[in-house]
Design a protein around this motif. Structure first.
Motif, short mmCIF file in Angstrom:
data_model
loop_
_atom_site.label_atom_id
_atom_site.label_comp_id
_atom_site.label_asym_id
_atom_site.label_seq_id
_atom_site.Cartn_x
_atom_site.Cartn_y
_atom_site.Cartn_z
N PHE A 64 -7.20 2.01 2.52
CA PHE A 64 -6.22 1.02 2.95
C PHE A 64 -6.83 -0.12 3.78
N ILE A 106 1.63 8.01 7.99
CA ILE A 106 1.26 9.29 7.38
C ILE A 106 1.39 10.42 8.40
N PHE A 155 -0.99 6.30 -1.35
CA PHE A 155 -0.28 6.66 -0.12
C PHE A 155 0.58 7.90 -0.31
N GLN A 197 0.82 -1.21 0.00
CA GLN A 197 0.00 0.00 0.00
C GLN A 197 0.86 1.26 0.00
N ILE A 198 1.95 1.22 0.75
CA ILE A 198 2.81 2.39 0.86
C ILE A 198 3.49 2.72 -0.47
N SER A 228 -7.97 6.99 4.88
CA SER A 228 -7.09 5.85 5.16
C SER A 228 -7.88 4.59 5.45
N THR A 262 -0.01 11.44 1.70
CA THR A 262 1.06 11.81 2.64
C THR A 262 1.59 13.21 2.33
N VAL A 285 -0.34 2.23 8.38
CA VAL A 285 -0.34 3.18 7.28
C VAL A 285 -0.71 4.59 7.76
N TYR A 286 -1.81 4.69 8.52
CA TYR A 286 -2.22 6.00 9.01
C TYR A 286 -1.18 6.55 9.99
#
Length: 565
Positions: free
Chosen positions: A461, A473, A343, A337-338, A457, A347, A469-470
């Motif tokens: 995601f 960010i 993403f 995902q990143i 997110s 970001t 992930v969040y």
């Protein structure tokens, strides 16, 4: 209720990441195994105790969760008390400036460090919550708040700079107090949205703590000093500690998903230890008792939810369809995902917007002193901002819910870009009306922006990797806030204290990144919608038109008898 929309709900097998339980833990599996204590069901605790727990959480979030964001109200008091006045040059002292260059940088650094630490702190808070539960997290928050209050109170007497570490400790205590209270939304699942709104509103309003102090300070002609205030403020972590030990839950309340799973799983009627019971009748009696207990859990769960699980899932599915991007990257690993534009763009957008927001909070009075060419007018603008910031957070809560629940994600992102651009334009107009309009829009935009990023997110995601992930960010955006020192240096040394060039730079950067983000997400939303329609069309069964001859339709080369739709 995310499972209602997942691929395995339609017969496919979940991937490894999709099987994982929703976790606060944002950085993987490097931490020790989670504690053996199981989450508690809300029905196991009396209704009145749950009401008291929610009420206490709202109060201590109001007093401690985000007090550092009231810096704009505290800064004038710090300046009047002579904090960092020793950093000024003799020429600046002779000129009688309200705040000198080095003093301004030091004070702004206080807030920058606090803002960065608040965001980065989300990483360890999630781990501790998963491993030790909300009570331990809350107690750690008490310790940080105590250290912060003591450092701020005795900073002038310490042989080192105690203001920056003191404000840092106050900032660290906030996330431990605030994030650990999220699980209380499960005390009354039927009203979970209201509880989260109350907690979020309390967080936004907590910036008014320093506003209240400034009013008392001015009302006592400066006799209620910083030292006296922070010694009194020690009451807050003390009461919070008492509440955590004697009233608040040691373990998190079960989520709706956990309650439903527990209520509907018949396998819980049988345990491995049953093999130790030799008497068949006794073994069956034990299993029957477990089944009855499970059935009572079903009844209690329905009471808590207030509506059937199917209805709940249907409502959530409608919201998912409305978003237009739900499930875009669900089922992928956090690393996968990143590496996507989903993403990278959000970001970059978060980095720029968070820097703009915190820079404005830290420098509002200085900016408008130069922009309006009037210290008196700047004070009026600052005073209005101090009241509007906490008030705007509360007013915006229902508006934010309506926008996120009833509009698509591309629309929400587009709204953010339009509002951010308008704020940037108003911020360079040297007029009082523009200043007030800027602040009114800013205090609504700030909570909408933070909520929209977390909403994006979750929808894009998924919850399986949400923490990682969040958390990444927000962490990256927080670290980039150190660039505020560079903006201060540019404004003072290069632009001659004129705030317009720095604001224009931030405005252009936000506009470019925002347009790129909205364009990408909008195009992907359209593509996903078209693919969904194609899948539905391919999966549709042929249906005979009323009155058509089935034999004529089914015969070879039956093109002369069109009878299907």
């Amino acid at each position: 209720m995310e499972g209602a929309h997942q691929p395995w709900a339609r017969g496919q097998s979940p991937t490894g990441s999709e099987r994982r339980k929703l976790s606060f833990h944002p950085v993987g599996d490097w931490a020790p195994p989670r504690a053996h204590e199981q989450p508690i069901g809300a029905f196991e605790v009396s209704k009145w105790k749950r009401i008291v727990q929610v009420g206490i959480a709202v109060v201590y979030c109001l007093l401690a969760a985000g007090v550092v964001f009231g810096f704009a109200a505290l800064k004038p008091v710090l300046v009047e008390q002579g904090v960092y006045r020793d950093k000024c040059t003799q020429q600046e002292l002779d000129d009688g400036v309200w705040v000198c260059y080095e003093q301004e940088l030091r004070l702004n650094l206080m807030f920058t460090v606090a803002a960065v630490s608040t965001n980065v702190c989300a990483l360890p808070v999630g781990t501790i919550l998963d491993r030790y539960g909300p009570r331990v997290a809350g107690i750690i928050g008490c310790v940080f708040l105590t250290l912060g209050a003591l450092s701020m109170a005795f900073a002038a007497d310490l042989p080192f700079d105690g203001y920056i570490p003191g404000y840092l400790f106050l900032a660290l205590g906030g996330p431990f107090v605030f994030i650990s209270s999220f699980q209380l939304s499960n005390t009354f699942p039927k009203h979970s949205g209201l509880i989260l709104a109350l907690l979020t509103g309390a967080f936004d309003t907590s910036s008014a703590v320093f506003l209240l102090y400034r009013l008392i300070y001015q009302g006592t002609n400066g006799s209620f000093t910083i030292k006296k205030f922070f010694l009194v403020y020690l009451i807050v972590p003390a009461l919070l500690l008492v509440a955590q030990i004697f009233v608040m839950p040691a373990q998190s309340y079960e989520t709706i998903g956990e309650l439903v799973k527990q209520a509907e799983d018949p396998a819980q009627d049988e345990h491995d230890s049953d093999t130790e019971i030799e008497d068949d009748a006794r073994r069956e009696e034990v299993r029957t008792a477990r089944r009855r207990h499970r059935e009572s859990v079903v009844s209690e769960t329905r009471t808590l939810l207030g509506k059937s699980g199917d209805k709940q899932a249907k409502d959530e599915e409608e919201k998912a369809k409305q978003s237009g991007v739900w499930g875009a990257l669900h089922g992928r690993t956090a690393l996968q995902q990143i590496m996507t534009p989903w993403f990278v763009l959000i970001t970059l957008f978060t980095v720029v917007q968070m820097t703009r927001i915190n820079y404005f909070v830290a420098t509002i009075r200085t900016q408008y002193t130069e922009l309006l060419h009037s210290p008196t007018a700047a004070v009026q603008v600052n005073d209005f901002f101090d009241v509007a910031l906490p008030l705007g957070g509360v007013i915006a809560v229902p508006f934010i819910g309506l926008v996120l629940d009833h509009t698509s994600t591309p629309f929400v992102l587009g709204l953010l870009v339009v509002m951010a651009t308008t704020i940037g334009a108003l911020g360079v107009i040297p007029e009082m009306w523009a200043a007030y309009a800027n602040i009114c829009l800013f205090v609504i935009y700030r909570p909408l922006y933070y909520t929209a990023v977390s909403d994006y997110s979750a929808k894009v995601f998924g919850f399986a990797t949400f923490g990682k992930v969040y958390g990444l960010i927000i962490c990256l955006a927080g670290l980039f806030n150190f660039s505020q020192a560079g903006l201060d240096a540019l404004t003072h040394r290069v632009f001659g204290n004129d705030p317009v060039p720095a604001n224009v730079i931030l405005l252009c950067a936000a506009l470019v990144v925002g347009v790129a983000l909205v364009g990408f997400v909008g195009r992907k939303s359209y593509t996903m919608h078209r693919e969904s329609l194609e899948e539905e069309a391919e999966g549709a069964e042929e249906v005979l038109i009323p009155g058509a001859d089935e034999e004529e339709v089914e015969r070879p080369h039956g093109h002369r008898g069109y009878g299907t739709a």
